[in-house]
Design a protein around this motif. Structure first.
Motif, PDB file in Angstrom:
ATOM      1  N   LEU A   5       0.824  -1.210   0.000  1.00  0.00           N
ATOM      2  CA  LEU A   5       0.000   0.000   0.000  1.00  0.00           C
ATOM      3  C   LEU A   5       0.859   1.261   0.000  1.00  0.00           C
ATOM      4  CD1 LEU A   5      -2.763  -0.923   2.613  1.00  0.00           C
ATOM      5  CD2 LEU A   5      -2.938  -0.939   0.115  1.00  0.00           C
TER       6      LEU A   5
ATOM      7  N   HIS B  87     -13.223  -1.214   5.403  1.00  0.00           N
ATOM      8  CA  HIS B  87     -12.220  -1.038   4.352  1.00  0.00           C
ATOM      9  C   HIS B  87     -12.874  -1.181   2.978  1.00  0.00           C
ATOM     10  CE1 HIS B  87      -8.645  -0.661   6.763  1.00  0.00           C
ATOM     11  NE2 HIS B  87      -8.923  -1.776   7.427  1.00  0.00           N
ATOM     12  N   SER B  88     -12.171  -0.739   1.971  1.00  0.00           N
ATOM     13  CA  SER B  88     -12.650  -0.896   0.599  1.00  0.00           C
ATOM     14  C   SER B  88     -12.539  -2.356   0.185  1.00  0.00           C
ATOM     15  CB  SER B  88     -11.831  -0.023  -0.338  1.00  0.00           C
ATOM     16  OG  SER B  88     -10.484  -0.472  -0.357  1.00  0.00           O
ATOM     17  N   GLU B  89     -13.232  -2.697  -0.884  1.00  0.00           N
ATOM     18  CA  GLU B  89     -13.234  -4.074  -1.376  1.00  0.00           C
ATOM     19  C   GLU B  89     -11.828  -4.532  -1.773  1.00  0.00           C
ATOM     20  OE1 GLU B  89     -14.984  -7.667  -1.980  1.00  0.00           O
ATOM     21  OE2 GLU B  89     -15.918  -5.846  -1.179  1.00  0.00           O
ATOM     22  N   SER B  90     -11.009  -3.582  -2.260  1.00  0.00           N
ATOM     23  CA  SER B  90      -9.646  -3.935  -2.688  1.00  0.00           C
ATOM     24  C   SER B  90      -8.777  -4.399  -1.518  1.00  0.00           C
ATOM     25  CB  SER B  90      -8.990  -2.742  -3.382  1.00  0.00           C
ATOM     26  OG  SER B  90      -8.875  -1.642  -2.481  1.00  0.00           O
ATOM     27  N   ILE B  91      -9.151  -3.997  -0.307  1.00  0.00           N
ATOM     28  CA  ILE B  91      -8.408  -4.432   0.883  1.00  0.00           C
ATOM     29  C   ILE B  91      -9.104  -5.618   1.540  1.00  0.00           C
ATOM     30  CG2 ILE B  91      -7.669  -3.758   3.209  1.00  0.00           C
ATOM     31  CD1 ILE B  91      -7.149  -0.994   2.177  1.00  0.00           C
TER      32      ILE B  91
ATOM     33  N   LYS C  12     -10.797  -8.047   0.251  1.00  0.00           N
ATOM     34  CA  LYS C  12     -10.605  -9.325  -0.442  1.00  0.00           C
ATOM     35  C   LYS C  12      -9.295 -10.015  -0.042  1.00  0.00           C
ATOM     36  CE  LYS C  12     -11.332 -11.341  -4.982  1.00  0.00           C
ATOM     37  NZ  LYS C  12     -11.628 -11.072  -6.422  1.00  0.00           N
TER      38      LYS C  12
END
Length: 704
Positions: free
Chosen positions: A360, A477-481, A483
């Motif tokens: 990140l 958190h966002s989906e990108s995190i 998952k």
């Protein structure tokens, strides 16, 4: 061109046209070498010396070679292997060329040309370089003397291009295998022949340039590439013996530590050197890397002397790095031609979480919480905002972990940036014109290169807590995190996290269970958890903080293990390192309050020492060891003996150390701080030797 054309040019040359150094180069040197057959595209003018380092606190442009000819026109191949003749030009008014000769010799160390050519346009010096012998004078005359046809012909025949190129390329080993065998047999029949062939003609010297160290004795020369930090070094060995000329023995870092460390300071005949074995007569078989050679007694002795000098310098570089980078508390493991130091172990899911976090903030100053990260491979690089490495951490599967879950067992290894950059980018640093960017020990500190201790504290107190707080404290958190988090986190932790995130207490508990102190814990397959690996380790107290005899016991126990180390295959140790140790040992025992159990224990161990002394025919005063006073007298006698011996039986040293170790742990003493300090100073060299062998030598035997 022919020698006739050369002579014609010489006769037509007028030295009066030479007014300055530039004239000497363009109007004399270049035409001269053109008529000697040297192709102009094989020449490099004003050639900067790569690898040259100015003295400390000195700055300035790199020295330049006036002219140098190579055997090839390909610039990427114009190096030590192809350099033919180095030219140093001076202006005509400079009559004394001694300094110019020294300058050419200095430059010659870097490119190793076959010949050195020094001239002011009126006088010529030509020297042939020898690696370990004094340079040989080939020509020394005025330019006018070339008008003599005989001298000119000789000059042309010895210096023309094809001849010099051939000399550079031809093999130095002039003896056939059959002739070598015949000469070897002749050695035994005619001892005088041996003395003639083994007559050493190397020039004894010691020289060092950056990380290159050369140690030369009349019959042997060792060229060593010293380790920078924990980068692996190497060395090569050559002999002046006509039988062995052209043979080079190459030894790796591992060879140097395993073969050279044992038996330092001992003569060949004592049999303490791992690489040396005495055969019939006064001959010695030396196993040097992948090569085995047969040496005379003198050659073996000078080889041992040279190895002692090289190894002490080699070891000093490693010890310096160990002290500065604070790695003494850690074991060592090999990883990708480097040495890593296990700081602690983590569950595998935590390592994957650490990798996710670094991705990140991959070289992203705007998002980074104070540091930048690079993760091009398995490793994680922690950098400052200027992209200078603070430290590197490497994952390694914990071989002590056999848990079926697979969630435990990643060792976090410390790799210092100095070692990393010299290993990975070695050629880049060697060839760069500006080496100020090169990582160095001067940069070690919180703002620069981090030590192992600092790295461990930073990871445990800052980095890992920030990771837990970033990912697990909240669940929005966002989906990108989300998952990758679902893939990384164990099911139980993921379930708690998905509900509402983990509380501070849950984070603390989860973090503590996922980190394992590698110094103190190993994974137990029977108990399915990490258990104490070395409960005694907690008792190690820094020297400066020691206030009681009991606190010295762990150090003495370590020294005892060094004396009983079966890998060393040595029976003796140099007595000079033991002399202050024995003296302090006897004084400490004398200050112990007598007790029956302690007296009986010492009596049994010292009787074993007496048997060892008798077996070696060492005379001692009769002593039945029946009283405490007699035991003290016998220890005093050992102090006297060690001062009159060159070598001590390691079994005796081990037994006396065991007596001291047990006494320190269990005895009652009348001691002042000065007595403890005296003992510490006496055993420090032995303990430092133990640390070096335990960290950098012992593990090599287990890799075999």
């Amino acid at each position: 061109m022919s020698n006739t054309q050369f002579i014609e040019w010489v006769r037509s040359f007028n030295s009066n046209v030479l007014q300055n150094e530039d004239d000497v180069e363009t109007k004399f040197i270049l035409p001269l070498f053109k008529h000697l057959g040297y192709p102009d595209n094989h020449r490099r003018g004003k050639y900067s010396i790569q690898g040259y380092q100015p003295g400390k606190n000195k700055i300035g442009r790199k020295p330049e070679i006036d002219q140098i000819y190579f055997s090839t026109e390909e610039k990427n191949k114009q190096d030590k292997e192809t350099s033919l003749i180095l030219i140093e030009a001076k202006e005509p008014r400079e009559k004394n060329l001694t300094d110019a000769i020294h300058q050419a010799e200095f430059y010659g160390h870097f490119l190793e040309p076959l010949l050195l050519f020094i001239t002011n346009g009126q006088h010529i010096h030509v020297l042939k370089r020898h690696r370990f012998r004094d340079n040989e004078q080939v020509f020394n005359f005025s330019v006018q003397e070339l008008w003599n046809d005989s001298i000119a012909n000789d000059f042309y025949n010895q210096l023309h291009y094809e001849y010099i190129k051939h000399l550079k390329l031809e093999t130095i080993d002039v003896l056939t295998h059959k002739l070598s065998i015949d000469l070897l047999n002749a050695y035994k029949r005619y001892p005088d022949l041996q003395n003639q062939l083994v007559k050493g003609d190397f020039t004894p010297q010691t020289r060092e340039d950056r990380n290159s160290f050369v140690f030369i004795r009349p019959t042997v020369a060792i060229t060593c590439t010293l380790p920078i930090a924990f980068e692996e070094g190497n060395c090569s060995i050559e002999f002046s013996n006509i039988m062995l000329r052209g043979l080079t023995c190459y030894l790796s870092h591992k060879d140097i530590l395993m073969l050279f460390s044992p038996g330092l300071g001992t003569p060949p005949a004592q049999g303490e050197r791992r690489f040396l074995r005495q055969t019939e007569g006064n001959w010695f078989e030396a196993r040097l890397g992948q090569t085995t050679v047969l040496l005379s007694e003198r050659e073996a002795s000078e080889l041992c002397d040279a190895i002692d000098g090289v190894f002490q310098r080699y070891k000093a570089n490693i010890v310096k790095a160990a002290n500065i980078l604070e790695i003494h508390e850690y074991s060592t493991v090999s990883i990708q031609n480097m040495i890593g130091f296990p700081l602690f172990a983590v569950d595998r899911w935590l390592w994957n979480l650490m990798k996710l976090f670094t991705e990140l903030f991959l070289y992203s100053p705007k998002k980074s919480p104070g540091y930048l990260f690079s993760s091009s491979g398995m490793e994680i690089q922690i950098c400052n905002k200027a992209r200078r490495d603070h430290t590197l951490i490497w994952p390694r599967v914990d071989t002590t972990d056999t848990s079926p879950s697979g969630n435990s067992g990643i060792q976090i290894l410390y790799v210092d940036p100095i070692t990393y950059h010299h290993t990975i980018y070695h050629d880049s640093w060697e060839n760069t014109k500006d080496q100020s960017e090169e990582p160095s020990f001067e940069q070690v500190g919180p703002l620069g290169i981090w030590t192992a201790k600092y790295t461990e504290k930073w990871l445990l107190r800052q980095f890992i807590p920030v990771i837990f707080d970033t990912f697990l404290h909240q669940s929005h958190h966002s989906e990108s995190i989300l998952k990758p988090l679902q893939t990384i986190l164990p099911p139980a932790i993921w379930a708690r996290y998905k509900k509402s995130g983990l509380t501070a207490e849950q984070i603390k508990t989860t973090m503590e269970s996922a980190i394992h102190d590698y110094h103190k814990e190993i994974y137990s397959p029977d108990e399915h958890k990490y258990v104490s690996a070395d409960p005694f380790r907690d008792n190690y107290i820094p020297f400066e903080s020691i206030k009681s005899p009991k606190e010295l016991a762990p150090y003495i126990a370590c020294i005892e293990t060094m004396f009983t180390n079966h890998h060393a295959q040595l029976n003796t140790i140099l007595s000079n390192i033991l002399q202050p140790y024995y003296a302090s040992l006897a004084q400490i025992i004398r200050r112990e309050e007598p007790n029956p159990l302690g007296t009986e224990y010492m009596k049994s161990k010292l009787r074993y020492v007496q048997r060892l002394r008798q077996a070696k025919n060492i005379e001692e005063q009769p002593n039945d060891l029946l009283t405490h006073e007699k035991i003290l007298d016998y220890l005093d006698q050992q102090v006297i003996l060690i001062n009159h011996m060159d070598y001590e039986d390691k079994r005796v040293a081990a037994m006396l150390s065991r007596i001291l170790s047990v006494a320190l742990k269990e005895g009652v003493f009348d001691l002042q701080q000065k007595h403890l300090n005296t003992l510490i100073e006496a055993f420090k060299p032995l303990y430092e030797q133990y640390c070096f062998e335990a960290q950098f030598v012992e593990n090599l035997f287990y890799e075999e």
